[in-house]
Design a protein around this motif. Structure first.
Motif, PDB file in Angstrom:
ATOM      1  N   ALA A 285      -8.343 -25.388  55.217  1.00 35.35           N
ATOM      2  CA  ALA A 285      -7.148 -24.682  54.754  1.00 35.35           C
ATOM      3  C   ALA A 285      -6.060 -24.899  55.796  1.00 35.35           C
ATOM      4  N   ALA A 286      -4.829 -24.533  55.459  1.00 34.45           N
ATOM      5  CA  ALA A 286      -3.716 -24.778  56.382  1.00 34.45           C
ATOM      6  C   ALA A 286      -3.899 -24.025  57.693  1.00 34.45           C
ATOM      7  N   SER A 287      -4.527 -22.842  57.626  1.00 29.28           N
ATOM      8  CA  SER A 287      -4.641 -22.004  58.814  1.00 29.28           C
ATOM      9  C   SER A 287      -5.957 -22.180  59.563  1.00 29.28           C
ATOM     10  N   ARG A 288      -7.036 -22.591  58.838  1.00 26.50           N
ATOM     11  CA  ARG A 288      -8.342 -22.683  59.493  1.00 26.50           C
ATOM     12  C   ARG A 288      -9.338 -23.371  58.558  1.00 26.50           C
ATOM     13  N   MET A 289     -10.551 -23.571  59.049  1.00 27.39           N
ATOM     14  CA  MET A 289     -11.632 -24.101  58.230  1.00 27.39           C
ATOM     15  C   MET A 289     -12.372 -22.933  57.583  1.00 27.39           C
ATOM     16  N   VAL A 290     -12.592 -23.007  56.274  1.00 30.29           N
ATOM     17  CA  VAL A 290     -13.255 -21.931  55.542  1.00 30.29           C
ATOM     18  C   VAL A 290     -14.709 -22.330  55.292  1.00 30.29           C
ATOM     19  N   ARG A 291     -15.644 -21.488  55.732  1.00 35.02           N
ATOM     20  CA  ARG A 291     -17.069 -21.793  55.614  1.00 35.02           C
ATOM     21  C   ARG A 291     -17.648 -21.141  54.359  1.00 35.02           C
ATOM     22  N   PRO A 292     -18.575 -21.807  53.682  1.00 33.63           N
ATOM     23  CA  PRO A 292     -19.089 -21.285  52.404  1.00 33.63           C
ATOM     24  C   PRO A 292     -19.849 -19.975  52.537  1.00 33.63           C
ATOM     25  N   GLU A 293     -20.472 -19.725  53.684  1.00 31.55           N
ATOM     26  CA  GLU A 293     -21.286 -18.511  53.827  1.00 31.55           C
ATOM     27  C   GLU A 293     -20.462 -17.274  54.183  1.00 31.55           C
ATOM     28  N   GLU A 294     -19.144 -17.412  54.276  1.00 35.07           N
ATOM     29  CA  GLU A 294     -18.304 -16.240  54.540  1.00 35.07           C
ATOM     30  C   GLU A 294     -18.421 -15.233  53.397  1.00 35.07           C
ATOM     31  N   ASP A 295     -18.212 -13.948  53.716  1.00 33.26           N
ATOM     32  CA  ASP A 295     -18.380 -12.877  52.722  1.00 33.26           C
ATOM     33  C   ASP A 295     -17.272 -12.870  51.675  1.00 33.26           C
ATOM     34  N   GLU A 296     -16.022 -13.138  52.105  1.00 33.87           N
ATOM     35  CA  GLU A 296     -14.885 -13.016  51.185  1.00 33.87           C
ATOM     36  C   GLU A 296     -14.762 -14.246  50.295  1.00 33.87           C
ATOM     37  N   PHE A 297     -14.473 -13.983  49.030  1.00 33.26           N
ATOM     38  CA  PHE A 297     -14.313 -15.051  48.045  1.00 33.26           C
ATOM     39  C   PHE A 297     -13.043 -15.856  48.300  1.00 33.26           C
ATOM     40  N   SER A 298     -13.145 -17.180  48.096  1.00 38.98           N
ATOM     41  CA  SER A 298     -11.962 -18.044  48.063  1.00 38.98           C
ATOM     42  C   SER A 298     -12.267 -19.261  47.208  1.00 38.98           C
ATOM     43  N   GLY A 299     -11.247 -19.881  46.669  1.00 42.32           N
ATOM     44  CA  GLY A 299     -11.411 -21.075  45.848  1.00 42.32           C
ATOM     45  C   GLY A 299     -10.078 -21.746  45.601  1.00 42.32           C
ATOM     46  N   PHE A 300     -10.129 -23.000  45.111  1.00 39.06           N
ATOM     47  CA  PHE A 300      -8.887 -23.708  44.795  1.00 39.06           C
ATOM     48  C   PHE A 300      -9.025 -24.432  43.465  1.00 39.06           C
ATOM     49  N   VAL A 301      -7.897 -24.658  42.823  1.00 43.74           N
ATOM     50  CA  VAL A 301      -7.849 -25.339  41.529  1.00 43.74           C
ATOM     51  C   VAL A 301      -7.593 -26.822  41.770  1.00 43.74           C
ATOM     52  N   PHE A 302      -8.487 -27.669  41.255  1.00 44.63           N
ATOM     53  CA  PHE A 302      -8.327 -29.114  41.431  1.00 44.63           C
ATOM     54  C   PHE A 302      -8.001 -29.820  40.120  1.00 44.63           C
ATOM     55  N   LYS A 303      -8.020 -29.087  39.013  1.00 45.44           N
ATOM     56  CA  LYS A 303      -7.769 -29.711  37.715  1.00 45.44           C
ATOM     57  C   LYS A 303      -7.305 -28.655  36.723  1.00 45.44           C
ATOM     58  N   VAL A 304      -6.387 -29.045  35.860  1.00 50.08           N
ATOM     59  CA  VAL A 304      -5.975 -28.219  34.724  1.00 50.08           C
ATOM     60  C   VAL A 304      -6.118 -29.077  33.477  1.00 50.08           C
ATOM     61  N   GLN A 305      -6.758 -28.531  32.457  1.00 52.19           N
ATOM     62  CA  GLN A 305      -6.980 -29.291  31.219  1.00 52.19           C
ATOM     63  C   GLN A 305      -6.446 -28.498  30.033  1.00 52.19           C
ATOM     64  N   ALA A 306      -5.572 -29.136  29.261  1.00 51.08           N
ATOM     65  CA  ALA A 306      -5.031 -28.498  28.065  1.00 51.08           C
ATOM     66  C   ALA A 306      -5.877 -28.864  26.849  1.00 51.08           C
TER      67      ALA A 306
END
Length: 531
Positions: A285-306
């Protein structure tokens, strides 16, 4: 069991990968067979049977079924040996490489399919360059051994020479074409016998720990047995032993041989994949590296399909979960627009089939119903303001003007183009002067697909025509006065993209270079990140 330990276990049993190949190497067929093993489908469809009622499960768009090609990226989830697998089937056609690149930002590993008849092809090289930029671990499946093709050692040599990656064969073929007898697993020292035309993978395996065992001759015949002994002896002296660290760092690829259309060699590939492919990895991420085992949820959108469901004119945003636990109905922060949203009906995919998901973990891909507010590159989290990076938007290389056959359909045309542009495969440019609608794409087939989808999905009959532009660059300048002067002088060549970014469209590279030389304060960007 604590939530933390539970989440770690959930992360460790996830595998998220994409399949890459040149068109017609057998990528979609392999996808079908992997789904067959995972129990996600009961019957595999062949993309070659274009006029049959049954098409490849991952090719849901009308133009895909008509032409037998994949032009969109499909997301499919299945379970195998207690692993939760997210398979991202990427477009095989070279004109859709931009969509493929974005999909590869959402995976942790890839399977590369090579046609044993044709060897390494141009699109494979391009996709390998993308994987190398991220050091993506790659497993290689050399397909179509049931046809006469290149010698296995020549294929290995070509992969190493052309793709600059070390090969470590884990299975080895015995014969090819009509003489194809099966494969020998170098690690398990097991012989898998080939029987063409089986709907399921054959269970015919023979354990031969010593190649001098008389059972080898009894099974294969004297000539084939001796050829196998010679090949294995040569491999022991010349081939690289498999090294897990080299594989995980993207410098070595384990190689499997088989025939996807006959379900042969697929199980060995899948068994090895779940054992050695990496679990979900940390994401920048822009501010830091996000690790998968962290407690707080995060995600990003890589595709939009109509219009995955044309009857409902829906738009689905594909989100890769990066950390924490997602649960249905949770409220998350949509950071680009600065608002909290509730995700009430998240879905998982099996091609165009879908189901509500109650919870999901890092590595999983979920679909969010999108009403025009979600874009590629958007980041969602519970609290912390994050922006995941590394999701690029490339300057298009081909341009066409859209012409509407019936002026009364202008509203529908603009709505359709707006929604298709959200998917990222085509880009829209509107001049600072005039009302033209200029489409830009990395590959020319995108224009044909766009016109077909406008007609099929939006009822808009439109055509495209050439324009003189060949180059696009996004404009950036910190000096407001110089930027205003540039806009005034070059207004005829300046456009706004769908997000309002100022863009120069030039007729040639020479014209672009001439302009850049005369305006050194201006930045002409070929790539910009979604944000």
């Amino acid at each position: 069991m604590t939530t933390k330990k539970f989440s770690t276990l959930e992360v460790e049993r996830r595998r998220t990968f994409g399949i890459i190949s040149h068109p017609d190497a057998g990528k979609t067929t392999l996808t079908e067979k992997l789904l067959l093993f995972g129990g996600a489908i009961q019957l595999a469809g062949s993309v070659k049977a274009r006029k049959a009622a049954r098409h490849a499960t991952s090719d849901w768009m009308a133009i895909e079924q008509e032409r037998g090609i994949s032009v969109t990226s499909s997301v499919m989830k299945f379970n195998y040996r207690d692993f939760d697998i997210n398979l991202l089937d990427t477009p095989g056609h070279q004109d859709f490489s931009e969509d493929t690149y974005r999909v590869l930002t959402a995976v942790d590993s890839a399977v590369m399919v090579i046609d044993s008849v044709k060897g390494v092809e141009p699109q494979t090289r391009k996709l390998m360059e993308v994987c190398r930029m991220r050091n993506t671990p790659i497993l290689t499946f050399i397909n179509k051994l049931d046809r006469e093709g290149m010698a296995p050692l020549d294929l290995i040599g070509e992969i190493e020479d052309h793709l600059q990656i070390e090969c470590a064969p884990l299975t080895w073929p015995i014969g090819m074409g009509k003489e194809f007898r099966g494969t020998y697993n170098l690690h398990q020292q097991r012989l898998a016998l080939f029987a063409p035309g089986r709907e399921r993978l054959p269970d015919d395996t023979v354990t031969i720990s010593d190649l001098d065992d008389p059972l080898l001759v009894a099974t294969l015949g004297r000539r084939a047995a001796q050829e196998l002994r010679d090949d294995i002896a040569l491999l022991h002296g010349a081939a690289n032993p498999f090294d897990l660290d080299d594989f995980l760092h993207g410098s070595q690829t384990p190689v499997f041989f088989g025939s996807a259309i006959n379900n042969f060699g697929v199980r060995e590939l899948l068994d090895t994949f779940v054992e050695i492919a990496p679990a979900p990895q940390p994401r920048p991420a822009a501010s830091r590296m996000v690790r998968p085992e962290e407690d707080e949820f995060s995600g990003f959108v890589f595709k939009v399909q109509a219009n995955m469901d044309p009857a409902h004119r829906d738009r689905i945003a594909f989100m890769r979960i990066c950390s924490g636990r997602f649960h249905r109905g949770m409220r998350v922060r949509h950071h680009r627009i600065g608002k909290d949203i509730q995700i009430a009906n998240p879905i998982i995919f099996m091609a165009q089939d879908r189901a509500l998901v109650e919870e999901a973990w890092p590595g999983d891909i979920i679909g969010i119903h999108n009403h025009g507010t979600i874009r590629i590159g958007d980041t969602f989290s519970e609290k912390e303001p994050l922006t995941f990076t590394g999701i690029p938007n490339f300057a298009p290389e081909h341009f066409r003007r859209v012409q509407l056959k019936s002026p009364l359909r202008m509203k529908q045309l603009r709505q359709g183009i707006h929604q298709l542009v959200e998917e990222g495969a085509i880009q829209l440019f509107q001049p600072l002067r005039g009302n033209d609608l200029i489409l830009g794409a990395v590959g020319v087939l995108q224009f044909e697909v766009t016109m077909a989808r406008l007609k099929t999905e939006y009822g808009v009959d439109a055509v495209y025509e050439p324009v003189p532009f060949t180059v696009a660059r996004w404009i950036h300048c910190d000096d407001a006065l110089r930027l205003a002067a540039f806009e005034k002088e070059r207004r005829a060549n300046l456009f706004r993209d769908a997000d309002g970014n100022l863009t120069l469209l030039a007729e040639s590279e020479w014209q672009l270079n001439y302009t850049a030389k005369n305006w050194p304060e201006i930045q002409f960007r070929k790539i910009r990140e979604y944000n």
